[in-house]
Design a protein around this motif. Structure first.
Motif, PDB file in Angstrom:
ATOM      1  N   LYS A  13      -3.749  -1.019  -6.650  1.00 58.80           N
ATOM      2  CA  LYS A  13      -2.505  -1.654  -6.203  1.00 58.80           C
ATOM      3  C   LYS A  13      -2.596  -2.054  -4.735  1.00 58.80           C
ATOM      4  CE  LYS A  13       0.784   0.102  -9.558  1.00 58.80           C
ATOM      5  NZ  LYS A  13       1.942   0.956  -9.807  1.00 58.80           N
ATOM      6  N   LEU A  16      -4.751  -5.101  -4.469  1.00 56.85           N
ATOM      7  CA  LEU A  16      -4.008  -6.213  -5.075  1.00 56.85           C
ATOM      8  C   LEU A  16      -2.965  -6.750  -4.096  1.00 56.85           C
ATOM      9  CD1 LEU A  16      -3.985  -7.734  -7.741  1.00 56.85           C
ATOM     10  CD2 LEU A  16      -2.420  -6.045  -8.642  1.00 56.85           C
ATOM     11  N   GLN A  17      -2.282  -5.858  -3.394  1.00 62.49           N
ATOM     12  CA  GLN A  17      -1.293  -6.271  -2.384  1.00 62.49           C
ATOM     13  C   GLN A  17      -1.954  -7.034  -1.244  1.00 62.49           C
ATOM     14  OE1 GLN A  17       0.717  -2.637  -1.268  1.00 62.49           O
ATOM     15  NE2 GLN A  17       2.562  -3.256  -2.365  1.00 62.49           N
ATOM     16  N   GLY A  22      -2.780 -12.631  -5.200  1.00 65.42           N
ATOM     17  CA  GLY A  22      -2.250 -11.702  -6.201  1.00 65.42           C
ATOM     18  C   GLY A  22      -3.202 -11.438  -7.344  1.00 65.42           C
ATOM     19  N   PHE A  50      -1.648  -0.780 -15.846  1.00 63.49           N
ATOM     20  CA  PHE A  50      -1.590  -2.201 -15.506  1.00 63.49           C
ATOM     21  C   PHE A  50      -1.285  -3.003 -16.775  1.00 63.49           C
ATOM     22  CE2 PHE A  50      -3.903  -0.189 -12.127  1.00 63.49           C
ATOM     23  CZ  PHE A  50      -3.413  -0.819 -10.991  1.00 63.49           C
ATOM     24  N   LYS A  54       4.517  -3.830 -17.266  1.00 67.11           N
ATOM     25  CA  LYS A  54       4.616  -3.474 -15.843  1.00 67.11           C
ATOM     26  C   LYS A  54       4.359  -4.679 -14.938  1.00 67.11           C
ATOM     27  CE  LYS A  54       3.497   1.399 -16.326  1.00 67.11           C
ATOM     28  NZ  LYS A  54       2.631   2.500 -15.950  1.00 67.11           N
ATOM     29  N   TYR A  56       1.542  -7.024 -15.188  1.00 65.40           N
ATOM     30  CA  TYR A  56       0.148  -7.348 -14.871  1.00 65.40           C
ATOM     31  C   TYR A  56      -0.511  -8.073 -16.035  1.00 65.40           C
ATOM     32  CZ  TYR A  56       0.813  -3.947 -11.147  1.00 65.40           C
ATOM     33  OH  TYR A  56       1.296  -3.274 -10.054  1.00 65.40           O
ATOM     34  N   ARG A  71      -4.167  -9.410 -12.384  1.00 64.47           N
ATOM     35  CA  ARG A  71      -3.262 -10.324 -11.687  1.00 64.47           C
ATOM     36  C   ARG A  71      -1.840  -9.784 -11.795  1.00 64.47           C
ATOM     37  NH1 ARG A  71      -3.845 -15.950 -10.983  1.00 64.47           N
ATOM     38  NH2 ARG A  71      -5.541 -15.878 -12.494  1.00 64.47           N
ATOM     39  N   LYS A  72      -1.158  -9.729 -10.666  1.00 60.53           N
ATOM     40  CA  LYS A  72       0.251  -9.337 -10.644  1.00 60.53           C
ATOM     41  C   LYS A  72       1.050 -10.593 -10.942  1.00 60.53           C
ATOM     42  CE  LYS A  72       3.762  -6.607  -9.137  1.00 60.53           C
ATOM     43  NZ  LYS A  72       4.331  -5.614  -9.973  1.00 60.53           N
ATOM     44  N   GLU A  74       4.441 -12.620 -11.032  1.00 64.94           N
ATOM     45  CA  GLU A  74       5.759 -12.626 -10.393  1.00 64.94           C
ATOM     46  C   GLU A  74       6.817 -12.965 -11.433  1.00 64.94           C
ATOM     47  OE1 GLU A  74       6.319 -11.587  -7.283  1.00 64.94           O
ATOM     48  OE2 GLU A  74       4.164 -11.195  -7.285  1.00 64.94           O
ATOM     49  N   ARG A 104       9.876  -2.179 -14.560  1.00 64.19           N
ATOM     50  CA  ARG A 104       9.593  -3.488 -13.937  1.00 64.19           C
ATOM     51  C   ARG A 104      10.887  -4.201 -13.576  1.00 64.19           C
ATOM     52  NH1 ARG A 104       5.866  -7.905 -13.819  1.00 64.19           N
ATOM     53  NH2 ARG A 104       6.427  -8.836 -11.837  1.00 64.19           N
TER      54      ARG A 104
END
Length: 154
Positions: A13, A16-17, A22, A50, A54, A56, A71-72, A74, A104
């Protein structure tokens, strides 16, 4: 003390941040070496922490040059999100899938902490004390009803 799964999750995480887009690509074997664990531990963390619920998307390529891409995604408040959530719920939903979705929605500030607690109570296997198949179908119906209320009146 945190377990190795928690540590791996936090590490992923964090990177990823820090990524500009992303998205991260990791090699399972390199990550296993870094944390001195077996590659299946990495698979476990990714498959349980992930998830789509959640937020991802995970792609995996096996083999010598194999990688895992995380990949997160949005969330945008829209009818599309409502449709996406309804599709994700489907006809049956496990408690963990439902709790991930509630988490989430709370993380994205679509629902409050209190609303999340109420939703978790309503979908709990302690409350829905039926056979698993019936329970998972009933949980899906309840989740669809709650999500509809959130998006139609929220």
């Amino acid at each position: 003390m945190r377990n190795i799964s928690d540590i791996i999750e936090q590490h992923l995480k964090m990177i990823l941040q820090q990524s500009k887009n992303g998205l991260i690509e990791i090699q399972r074997s390199e990550l296993a070496d870094k944390f001195q664990c077996v590659p299946s531990q990495i698979n476990y963390v990714i498959s349980t922490r992930f998830t789509t619920e959640k937020g991802y998307l995970v792609e995996s390529k096996r083999g010598g040059g194999g990688y895992i891409r995380i990949r997160k995604v949005e969330i945008l408040r829209s009818k599309n999100l409502y449709s996406l959530l309804m599709d994700m719920i489907g006809d049956e939903m496990s408690q963990s899938q439902a709790e991930d979705m509630v988490g989430r929605l709370q993380e994205e500030e679509i629902i409050s902490h209190r609303e999340a607690q109420i939703m978790r109570a309503a979908i709990s296997r302690d409350v829905l004390s039926f056979q698993v198949q019936i329970r998972d179908k009933l949980r899906a119906v309840i989740m669809r009803a709650m999500i509809t209320q959130i998006f139609m009146h929220g």
